[in-house]
Write a protein that holds these residues in place. Sequence first.
Motif, mmCIF file in Angstrom:
data_model
loop_
_atom_site.group_PDB
_atom_site.id
_atom_site.type_symbol
_atom_site.label_atom_id
_atom_site.label_comp_id
_atom_site.label_asym_id
_atom_site.label_seq_id
_atom_site.Cartn_x
_atom_site.Cartn_y
_atom_site.Cartn_z
ATOM 1 N N SER A 1 0.835 -1.195 0.000
ATOM 2 C CA SER A 1 0.000 0.000 0.000
ATOM 3 C C SER A 1 0.873 1.249 0.000
ATOM 4 O O SER A 1 1.926 1.286 0.651
ATOM 5 C CB SER A 1 -0.903 0.008 1.239
ATOM 6 O OG SER A 1 -1.540 1.259 1.395
ATOM 7 N N GLN B 1 -0.767 4.115 0.804
ATOM 8 C CA GLN B 1 -1.562 4.970 1.688
ATOM 9 C C GLN B 1 -1.498 4.528 3.144
ATOM 10 O O GLN B 1 -1.614 5.352 4.051
ATOM 11 C CB GLN B 1 -3.032 4.958 1.233
ATOM 12 C CG GLN B 1 -3.255 5.361 -0.202
ATOM 13 C CD GLN B 1 -2.903 6.804 -0.473
ATOM 14 O OE1 GLN B 1 -3.210 7.688 0.327
ATOM 15 N NE2 GLN B 1 -2.257 7.058 -1.601
ATOM 16 N N TRP B 2 -1.326 3.211 3.367
ATOM 17 C CA TRP B 2 -1.412 2.646 4.710
ATOM 18 C C TRP B 2 -0.125 1.863 5.001
ATOM 19 O O TRP B 2 0.044 0.759 4.520
ATOM 20 C CB TRP B 2 -2.627 1.727 4.824
ATOM 21 C CG TRP B 2 -3.883 2.340 4.278
ATOM 22 C CD1 TRP B 2 -4.438 2.110 3.058
ATOM 23 C CD2 TRP B 2 -4.694 3.318 4.910
ATOM 24 N NE1 TRP B 2 -5.560 2.878 2.889
ATOM 25 C CE2 TRP B 2 -5.747 3.627 4.016
ATOM 26 C CE3 TRP B 2 -4.661 3.955 6.153
ATOM 27 C CZ2 TRP B 2 -6.736 4.545 4.320
ATOM 28 C CZ3 TRP B 2 -5.656 4.876 6.455
ATOM 29 C CH2 TRP B 2 -6.676 5.161 5.554
ATOM 30 N N VAL C 1 0.655 -2.271 5.216
ATOM 31 C CA VAL C 1 -0.445 -3.008 4.605
ATOM 32 C C VAL C 1 -0.035 -3.453 3.200
ATOM 33 O O VAL C 1 0.606 -2.694 2.460
ATOM 34 C CB VAL C 1 -1.725 -2.143 4.535
ATOM 35 C CG1 VAL C 1 -2.832 -2.853 3.742
ATOM 36 C CG2 VAL C 1 -2.208 -1.808 5.935
ATOM 37 N N GLU D 1 -9.812 2.190 2.775
ATOM 38 C CA GLU D 1 -9.314 1.989 4.122
ATOM 39 C C GLU D 1 -9.358 0.484 4.376
ATOM 40 O O GLU D 1 -10.303 -0.196 3.984
ATOM 41 C CB GLU D 1 -10.213 2.750 5.103
ATOM 42 C CG GLU D 1 -9.662 2.858 6.513
ATOM 43 C CD GLU D 1 -9.967 1.614 7.329
ATOM 44 O OE1 GLU D 1 -9.109 1.218 8.130
ATOM 45 O OE2 GLU D 1 -11.070 1.045 7.166
#
Length: 310
Positions: free
Chosen positions: A59, A61-62, A65, A144
């Motif tokens: 990921s 963004q995270w 992850v 998310e």
Amino acid sequence: MKRSLIRLLSTGVLAAVAIASEGASAAVELPDLAPKRLLPSAKLEGPPHTREVSGIVASKQWPGVFWLHNDSGDETRIYPMRRDGSMITSARGDDRPGVLVGGVINSDWEAIAADASGHIIIGDVGNNSNGRRDLALHYVVEPEPTAGFTGLLKSVFVRYPEQKEWPAPKHDFNYDCEGIFTVGDTVYFVTKRRSDSLARLYRLDHPKTGVVNTLEIVADFDVRGRATAADATLDGRRLVVLTYTAIWMFESTAPGRDDWFDGSVWWLPFEGAPGAEGVCFDGTDTILVAAEEGNGHLYAVNTASLHKVR
């Protein structure tokens, strides 16, 4: 860029050159090494273990992850996983893992990527028959990790410029793809060819919806097998290409260029990870391999263990 240059390596080893239908393609001489047995670093939980893992990407963004997906036969889901193989629980509950992607079907999902604009890109580009005319990239806003559902943002359809028949004739069975990756927002494809042992790299420039976009050929490299996955580092400097029996790593000669096959090359033959069809970088110095057949494991490979061959 279609390479026709035969390089004399600084070590004095002459690079082999294989002639493909679109021009010359480079290959390096390899040392006689026994395959390294890969040892699992994590056990995958849930459906990525019980089904066919076909792609993995870190990921953007995270932190921490990783997104995985399965081959055709699964629901249209992507799975958020941690580095230890544990699955992040969906808001739909433990018995309904993964983020369900609405508005698409899973014809043959074979690759996944994440771009700089916050999208997860699902490559519905599996083409074992070499007869598909609906090859597509499906874009979703990266969800998310605990989300139960997400919606399709857009689909971009693609074609290979050199394919003239559907299905392709057996001597030109070269239009399957199991590896896509991004540099910034540009998407690259690495094809799994069956009529030779090359990996052909393509670029998708200025993708448009509502039309079939023609990919641009970038270069070929002889990976001595069939390419099953690919990924690039966040800065785009390094590219990893996976086959069923080896890890290849390439380094661009300068930032911002897609000339990985012209730069330095590292290689590692391996065993112990049957059905290896997913690969991604975890940072710049660790490569994660996901294997689909029977064991559902992740394998962490330090780039320092690869052998420099050019």
